[in-house]
Design a protein around this motif. Structure first.
Motif, mmCIF file in Angstrom:
data_model
loop_
_atom_site.group_PDB
_atom_site.id
_atom_site.type_symbol
_atom_site.label_atom_id
_atom_site.label_comp_id
_atom_site.label_asym_id
_atom_site.label_seq_id
_atom_site.Cartn_x
_atom_site.Cartn_y
_atom_site.Cartn_z
ATOM 1 N N TYR A 93 0.874 -1.172 0.000
ATOM 2 C CA TYR A 93 0.000 0.000 0.000
ATOM 3 C C TYR A 93 0.905 1.214 0.000
ATOM 4 C CZ TYR A 93 -3.881 3.024 1.415
ATOM 5 O OH TYR A 93 -4.832 4.004 1.476
ATOM 6 N N LYS A 94 0.595 2.179 -0.831
ATOM 7 C CA LYS A 94 1.571 3.251 -0.981
ATOM 8 C C LYS A 94 1.260 4.492 -0.151
ATOM 9 C CE LYS A 94 -0.548 4.699 -5.360
ATOM 10 N NZ LYS A 94 -1.209 5.943 -5.057
ATOM 11 N N ASN A 95 0.074 4.551 0.422
ATOM 12 C CA ASN A 95 -0.277 5.787 1.125
ATOM 13 C C ASN A 95 0.172 5.749 2.587
ATOM 14 O OD1 ASN A 95 -1.343 8.110 2.090
ATOM 15 N ND2 ASN A 95 -3.423 7.737 1.377
ATOM 16 N N LEU A 96 1.314 6.360 2.846
ATOM 17 C CA LEU A 96 1.837 6.413 4.218
ATOM 18 C C LEU A 96 1.783 7.845 4.740
ATOM 19 C CD1 LEU A 96 4.897 4.045 3.726
ATOM 20 C CD2 LEU A 96 2.724 3.513 4.828
ATOM 21 N N MET A 97 0.852 8.586 4.224
ATOM 22 C CA MET A 97 0.713 9.989 4.566
ATOM 23 C C MET A 97 0.616 10.193 6.084
ATOM 24 S SD MET A 97 -1.880 12.218 2.379
ATOM 25 C CE MET A 97 -3.351 11.722 3.239
ATOM 26 N N ILE A 262 6.123 -2.162 10.765
ATOM 27 C CA ILE A 262 6.061 -1.138 11.818
ATOM 28 C C ILE A 262 5.916 -1.809 13.189
ATOM 29 C CG2 ILE A 262 4.701 0.791 12.750
ATOM 30 C CD1 ILE A 262 4.163 1.644 9.835
ATOM 31 N N ASN A 263 5.041 -2.790 13.274
ATOM 32 C CA ASN A 263 4.861 -3.484 14.564
ATOM 33 C C ASN A 263 6.156 -4.150 15.021
ATOM 34 O OD1 ASN A 263 2.239 -2.686 14.794
ATOM 35 N ND2 ASN A 263 1.340 -4.640 14.206
ATOM 36 N N LYS A 264 6.859 -4.751 14.084
ATOM 37 C CA LYS A 264 8.117 -5.432 14.407
ATOM 38 C C LYS A 264 9.149 -4.429 14.933
ATOM 39 C CE LYS A 264 10.640 -9.279 12.396
ATOM 40 N NZ LYS A 264 11.133 -9.858 11.159
ATOM 41 N N SER A 265 9.096 -3.218 14.385
ATOM 42 C CA SER A 265 10.093 -2.205 14.769
ATOM 43 C C SER A 265 9.839 -1.638 16.163
ATOM 44 C CB SER A 265 10.073 -1.059 13.748
ATOM 45 O OG SER A 265 8.921 -0.247 13.956
ATOM 46 N N GLY A 266 8.581 -1.722 16.626
ATOM 47 C CA GLY A 266 8.241 -1.142 17.925
ATOM 48 C C GLY A 266 8.155 0.385 17.879
ATOM 49 N N LYS A 275 12.699 7.394 10.385
ATOM 50 C CA LYS A 275 13.876 6.518 10.383
ATOM 51 C C LYS A 275 14.139 5.904 9.006
ATOM 52 C CE LYS A 275 16.026 2.688 12.740
ATOM 53 N NZ LYS A 275 15.786 1.389 13.347
ATOM 54 N N ASN A 276 13.073 5.580 8.312
ATOM 55 C CA ASN A 276 13.235 4.906 7.020
ATOM 56 C C ASN A 276 13.083 5.848 5.827
ATOM 57 O OD1 ASN A 276 13.466 1.881 7.746
ATOM 58 N ND2 ASN A 276 11.795 2.656 9.014
ATOM 59 N N ASN A 277 13.097 7.116 6.153
ATOM 60 C CA ASN A 277 13.024 8.119 5.088
ATOM 61 C C ASN A 277 11.830 7.894 4.156
ATOM 62 O OD1 ASN A 277 14.109 10.450 4.200
ATOM 63 N ND2 ASN A 277 15.590 9.496 2.795
#
Ligand SMILES: [Zn+2]
Length: 287
Positions: A93-97, A262-266, A275-277
């Motif tokens: 999914y591309k929408n990370l707004m 995201i869940n894995k990253s905490g 963090k991931n630009n």
């Protein structure tokens, strides 16, 4: 016996000649008239044919376009029907707004987003006031709620998309509740234009209340929401970053792959994107 004089015969002869000339003339006129009228009729029938061809073309064009319409409607129907399972749902999914107090939505957003909202079925929600979600999230949220219900958990959508006006009314109510302190109010109810609810890609479930944390619905969401692309948007210990209190009931759609990462990253969404630009400009084009 009638005896004609020479003069009479001459007159008779002249009359005959004039008559036959007239006759020939009439025949010629007759031929010309019939040729012309035949030409005209032919022209007319050609015109008719052209018109009928044009109308045929128009009809077939209409059929074509209604076919197109039908096929696009069918496509949607297919998408909408295939929601009882997670099978067939895109993982990407591309929408990370990122929408928050520091990243408000543009002014035209409200009217743009309304064009792409889909009504959630009544059996999947417990609110008749706000009932719509962005069409890109619809298959996921409905599949998730159906799956929870199939597991015997009474998960329901409480508050999905909210318009600018809805949000403003909620914010004003909250400001009143805290004695006029807008900043304090904004940690609980986002200012209009800064709420994720204005995007149509998140939702509150069952209730907007801390009590949600102690329900089987919350337990189920913690276990399963990522399989449908949802993350807990405002975790307990992230208020200093999100600017919003812990909200066990508010879940944001980011896509299945991203939700798991995201869940894995905490990390919360703000941290993860930073963090991931992956920060995106806020735009209706992100959908
Ligand atoms: Zn919410």
């Amino acid at each position: 016996m009638i005896i004609m004089t020479r003069r009479e015969r001459a007159i008779r002869k002249r009359r005959r000649f004039i008559l036959s000339v007239l006759l020939v003339f009439l025949v010629i006129i007759g031929i010309i008239v019939s040729v012309v009228s035949c030409g005209k009729t032919k022209g007319k029938s050609e015109e008719k044919e052209t018109a009928s061809k044009a109308s045929e073309r128009a009809t077939s064009k209409n059929e074509e376009s209604s076919d197109n319409e039908a096929s696009s409607v069918d496509e949607n129907a297919e998408k909408i029907v295939d929601t009882s399972t997670v099978n067939g749902l895109d993982k990407a999914y591309k929408n990370l707004m990122l929408v928050n107090g520091k990243n408000p939505l543009p002014d035209n957003y409200d009217s743009e987003i309304r064009k792409d909202l889909v009504e959630i079925e009544p059996e999947l929600r417990n609110n008749n006031y706000v009932t719509k979600i962005h069409k890109s999230v619809y298959p996921y949220i409905t599949a998730m709620v159906r799956a929870a219900q199939a597991d015997g958990v009474n998960l329901k959508v409480w508050s999905p998309f909210r318009s600018y006006a809805d949000q403003e009314a909620l914010f004003r109510k909250q400001v009143e509740r805290v004695g006029g302190d807008e900043e304090l109010a904004a940690t609980v109810v986002a200012r209009p234009g800064t709420s994720e609810h204005n995007t149509g890609i998140c939702a509150d479930f069952n209730m907007a209340d801390d009590a949600f944390e102690n329900t089987p619905m919350y337990e189920w969401m913690k276990e399963n929401a990522e399989d449908y692309g949802f993350i807990l948007r405002y975790p307990k210990d992230k208020q200093s970053i999100t600017g919003v209190i812990y909200e066990s009931w508010h879940w944001r759609f980011v896509g299945i792959d991203m939700a798991k990462k995201i869940n894995k990253s905490g990390l919360c969404l703000e941290e993860y994107l930073e963090k991931n630009n992956l920060k995106q400009e806020i735009s209706i084009d992100n959908f």
